[in-house]
Design an enzyme around this catalytic site. Structure first.
Site: not given
Ligand code: GLA
Length: 735
Positions: A477, A547
């Site tokens: 990430d 997301d």
């Protein structure tokens, strides 16, 4: 495939789909004569260059009339008669910005060279591509410029990059070095690009070119969710299935500029490269700078054909891992289910239920390390939080494996919280200007990856966890953009290198981890899809697309992403409802029908759904296992755009032998008392009879019927299926 005509000094790069023609002009510089559909080779195309005098147009040579401002060029310079934006900028010791690179020679060879440490497209065998390196030289600064071109044999693809070698005794400063420039003879194009923000990445934008400059860019240190470093030009009448288009893509993960300049003479210049803001590369004698790779793709058959070329290129010639064309495991990730609040027992329960449903991989997301109980602390401490996980990652991974399901782990290696042991031990590892306020973002700061010792330190920490445990997948990430870009241990004159060197540091860590752990599947992520680009795909074959996994928003995101990136590279999960980001409730079937067209998985705790829903999930997973190659690696066609008309969308993925396909139709909102939908399919055999099935459909049709008349979707069925946000997945099987 690549020919040099010595008499006319012209290069012709061609295969059976495209021609790219350029020549050495009277002033020794290079101009472009043509890029488009293949034309027959001949000795000279010099009639394509204009040689007449115009008002207010200086000539760059005494030998002929050469008005650079009206000449389509390969790598234009500033200040010598071309008043458009240049492809590069060299500041000399005496303050001059004027340069003049003249042709010295060239080399044509089979295959394609790497441009390490940068990622780039590659070929396994020399016959798959041919390359051309043209060497130019500026005798005043004594700088060599090598322009590299590579033509793929069976694809309408040319890759380009530029290399500057400082040979002379003077020091120069390279302040702009684009990867590609393409000058086109007209402006009759629309620019299609993919822009957005967190939660709505890569939404399609289409604008008609206007005189002046239009551009997309990132100055955030990563490719960003705001603009994607891949865009295209299409003719106004080009559709998904017909017409001309040119695609541009940048194999890079940092700040970039994609610029289209239309002159008042209605010509178009495209530039693509590292963003010149905060780029300043000092070159001393013997030093060189190589730009990342820029990709050019041509299509004469519309946008689906353009996308399919990019898919093939990125699938066969970009990622180097063993996973590049392998079925991707069906995973379940705990993030939306638990965020950082969990312990080992809960994790094992979630993993066990995932296994029961048939998932193949369980992924433990953020919160497993240091004191990471919320996002204010712990980042950078890559050792297990034994309060939460008493058996450590080693023990947990073994327990999960023992259940018969693989184990994956989340990391965010480029970042640090100040409240962490890493920061206490190495406060000087931060990328900050010590005299300025360091802007926090999600309470975190950036590690200075422009310094090899920082990359090395993180590498060592990660290797310890990974090597010790049974890990088969890593989610990497990156949850903030770069501010106060300054490297504490870098001399003042090299600060303009830091942004780029940061990206090289990221690539270095990716290269070291993927080499050390070749069996691990890497999925990249950046607050969702804020770093979805070909540079990252070269290391991580899949990227978490967003997301936002609300089905309606997700089909828009995946639709935009599909223009350049292969379906297997698009991380796509079913999550719980009401959706965490939108509060919207969409049917479980729709959530799966969207996520099937990607690297499929789940983002929820299956212990918290009803028994009926659990059975549905089990059936979804079993179904996907049977048909995964068609979804992930079939030939993909977009059919209906969610960015037009009523917001519905449709696409189809067809097996290579065209015997089987799946088409998804996604319905946004009920439209009362309207006629049914006719969904015209694509990619099928016209003469083959297919059985088409879905929950409410079972009929036989010939391929030509399906592609020309279309499948008729009764609106009442959409209502019966649930109305808003419903969807239909059609299975199309040759009889
Ligand atoms: C980012 C990612 C999410 C999740 C969180 C964890 O937002 O995009 O998928 O991993 O970080 O902090």
């Amino acid at each position: 495939m690549i020919i040099f005509h010595a008499d006319s000094q012209q290069f012709h790069l061609y295969n059976d789909q495209i021609s790219y023609i350029m020549q050495v002009m009277d002033n020794g510089q290079l101009n472009n004569l043509y890029f488009g559909k293949t034309i027959k080779d001949r000795e000279s195309f010099s009639y394509l260059q204009e040689h007449y005098e115009r008002a207010l147009a200086p000539s760059n040579t005494d030998k002929s009339i050469l008005t650079l401002n009206y000449t389509r060029q390969e790598y234009p310079a500033y200040g010598t008669g071309d008043f458009r934006f240049p492809a590069f900028r060299i500041l000399q010791e005496k303050g001059s910005l004027i340069s003049g690179f003249v042709y010295q020679g060239h080399q044509i060879f089979a295959g394609k060279k790497d441009i390490l440490p940068l990622p780039s497209t590659y070929v396994y065998q020399d016959h798959e591509a041919q390359s051309l390196e043209i060497t130019l030289f500026d005798p005043i600064t004594q700088t060599q410029l090598i322009l590299s071109y590579c033509l793929f044999s069976d694809l309408p693809v040319i890759t380009r990059h530029a290399r500057f070698n400082q040979i002379g005794p003077a020091t120069i400063r390279l302040q702009n070095a684009m990867s590609l420039c393409l000058d086109l003879p007209d402006m009759d194009w629309q620019m299609v690009h993919f822009s957005g923000a967190w939660g709505r990445e890569r939404y399609l934008k289409n604008r008609t070119l206007e005189v002046g400059i239009q551009s997309i860019s990132s100055m955030r240190g990563s490719s960003s969710s705001e603009h994607n470093p891949s865009f295209l030009l299409k003719r106004p009448h080009t559709t998904e299935f017909s017409g001309e288009a040119i695609g541009f893509s940048f194999v890079y993960s940092g700040s970039f500029l994609g610029q289209v300049e239309v002159t008042t003479h209605e010509e178009t210049r495209i530039l693509l490269g590292i963003h010149p803001e905060n780029f300043d590369w000092q070159l001393k004698t013997g030093e060189s700078f190589t730009s990342p790779e820029g990709i050019l793709v041509y299509s004469a058959k519309g946008l689906n054909a353009l996308s399919q070329t990019f898919h093939t290129l990125f699938l066969r010639h970009l990622n180097q891992s063993k996973w590049r064309d392998q079925p991707r495991p069906i995973l379940l990730n705990n993030w939306e289910a638990t965020e950082m609040t969990f312990d080992q027992d809960l994790i094992l329960k979630i993993a066990a239920k995932a296994k029961e449903a048939g998932a193949e991989l369980f992924v433990l997301d953020d919160g497993w390390f240091g004191t990471r109980n919320d996002d204010t602390q712990g980042l950078g401490d890559w050792f297990a939080n034994t309060d939460k996980l008493p058996d450590g990652i080693k023990g947990l991974s073994e327990k999960v494996r023992a259940m018969g399901i693989d184990f994956g782990l989340w990391i965010e290696p480029e970042m640090v919280n100040k409240n962490s042991r890493l920061y206490q031990d190495h406060p000087d590892w931060l990328m900050v200007d010590p005299d300025r306020f360091a802007s926090p973002s999600r309470h975190q700061f950036i590690l200075d990856y422009s310094r090899p010792e920082v990359v090395d330190g993180i590498y060592q920490m990660l290797v310890e966890v990974i090597a010790d445990s049974k890990i088969s997948y890593i989610k990497w990430d990156m949850n903030r953009y770069i501010t106060e870009c300054y490297s504490n241990h870098t001399p003042a004159q090299d600060q303009g290198k830091v942004m780029h060197k940061y990206v090289l540091g990221v690539y270095d860590l990716y290269r070291r981890l993927t080499t050390r752990f070749p069996h691990i599947l890497f999925e990249s992520c950046s607050s969702g899809g804020a770093r979805f680009d070909p540079g990252i795909l070269s290391f991580a074959p899949q990227t978490w697309a967003s997301d936002n996994s609300d089905a309606l928003d997700r089909y828009r995101i995946q639709y935009g992403t599909s223009f350049f990136y292969p379906i297997s590279s698009i991380g796509a999960h079913v999550s719980a409802v009401p959706n965490l980001q939108t509060g919207r409730v969409s049917p479980l079937a729709t959530r799966a029908n969207v996520a099937y067209f990607g690297a499929f998985g789940y983002e929820l705790d299956l212990n918290h759904i009803s028994p009926e829903e659990f059975e549905e999930v089990k059936a979804q997973i079993a179904f996907y296992k049977q048909n995964r190659p068609i979804f992930q690696y079939g030939t993909f066609y977009r059919l209906v755009s969610p960015f037009e008309s009523h917001g519905d969308a449709a696409w189809i993925s067809v097996s290579p032998d065209r015997q089987k396909a799946f088409a998804g139709y996604y319905h946004k909102l009920v439209r009362v008392n309207h006629m049914g939908v006719r969904l015209r399919l694509a990619g099928l055999c016209p003469d083959t009879k297919y059985q088409v099935t879905s929950k409410h459909y079972d009929r036989h049709h010939y391929g030509d019927e399906l592609m020309n008349v279309g499948l008729v979707i009764d609106r009442r069925i959409l209502n019966e299926l649930g109305g808003d946000f419903t969807s239909i997945l059609f299975e199309i099987q040759a009889l």
